[in-house]
Design a protein around this motif. Structure first.
Motif: not given
Length: 328
Positions: A1-2, A196-198, A206-207, A212-215
């Protein structure tokens, strides 16, 4: 996350984008109302909303894609392909044409998403390839460059592009409903938060255990489906599938999203700011048409591509400078 420090430039850029573009839109409306007779007429409003609804729809899909850090260059060609599919299916009824147009767009989006996630090909290259493929398929289905006429007896299909609902153009109503749903999805659903997270950090996502791939697959399918809906509106408005239309529309969509404050690097964005950006870009061309009518200037339609490109470049340069100033 940022981190909170990393989020500061994103928040600043988002605020500048949202309020700056809204202020510019309001100022242009005031300028047009004072300068042109008929600018605030019901006819001009209806025509403006009817035509620009297509750009609004593809901008909505592009917003979700860019939020994840991706890009979709195929949307203009998908619009053309979907318009041809809708016209070919129109003899079977309006519902079949709607399903066919949206499904064809979603399938192209799924192809984009699968290539990007499964083969690890960059979105720019992937969607550039499907841009060419979708355009070629549209021309093949049309069999000529003149388009494919819709069934003249299908009044329900024509109504989707030319009709009115509560004195509002049907395409405009469809666009507004799509943005309401899109706003809810982005702000109040798990899918929106994951998108937004991706965009904010793929490795960190991923962690955290996010798929991620589904999003990514989801946002490209969404972008394709909305482009398919825009293609349906195009065919219904013009009475034919248009295999040569949609050239450069991806630039309009990207410009609308970026001017609304969504970073090309992903991680932040607003669907409503993207809508305002799309309306601002459309209003600029609307005002130029009024100027042509007054005889003050004379710009051919080819200048639209020049203006879109310059507009996009200006916004990206401003974003870059604001980002550097915020990080200093």
């Amino acid at each position: 996350m940022l981190t909170s420090k990393a989020r500061a430039p994103s928040r600043l850029l988002g605020s500048v984008g949202r309020f700056g573009v809204l202020s510019a839109l309001i100022l242009l409306i005031v300028f047009g109302a004072l300068r042109y007779t008929g600018f605030l007429s019901e006819y001009n409003f209806s025509t403006f909303l009817r035509y620009n609804s297509m750009f609004g729809l593809i901008s909505l899909g592009m917003c979700f894609v860019i939020i994840t850090g991706g890009i979709d260059l195929s949307v203009g060609s998908v619009v053309a392909l979907a318009s041809v599919v809708a016209a070919l299916l129109s003899p079977y009824g309006a519902l079949v044409a709607v399903i066919g147009a949206v499904t064809s767009g979603a399938l192209v989006g799924a192809i984009n998403g699968l290539i990007i996630t499964r083969l690890n090909i960059q979105p720019f290259i992937t969607t550039l390839a499907t841009l060419l493929g979708a355009r070629g398929l549209a021309l093949l289905l049309a069999r000529n460059q003149g388009g494919v006429g819709i069934d003249p007896n299908n009044a329900a299909f024509a109504w989707l592009g030319q009709g009115d609902l509560l004195r509002l153009p049907v395409p405009g109503v469809m666009m507004l409903l799509a943005f309401i749903v899109g706003g809810v999805v982005l702000s109040h659903t798990t899918f929106g938060r994951h998108a937004l997270a991706v965009g904010g950090g793929e490795d960190a996502s991923k962690l955290m255990g996010l798929n991620v791939n589904r999003v990514k697959l989801g946002v490209y399918v969404l972008s394709g489906a909305l482009a398919g809906l825009a293609g349906l509106i195009l065919a219904a408005q013009l009475g034919a599938g248009q295999p040569t239309e949609g050239l450069g529309w991806e630039l309009s969509a990207i410009a609308s999203v970026v001017v609304g404050g969504t970073l090309l690097t992903g991680g932040t964005g607003s669907v409503w700011s993207s809508l305002v950006g799309a309306m601002l870009l459309g209003l600029i061309f609307n005002i130029l048409n009024f100027e042509n009518g007054k005889g003050v200037i004379s710009l051919s339609p080819y200048w639209q591509s020049v203006i879109r490109g310059a507009f996009l470049l200006l916004v990206v340069v401003l974003q870059s400078r604001l980002a550097r100033q915020s990080s200093e």
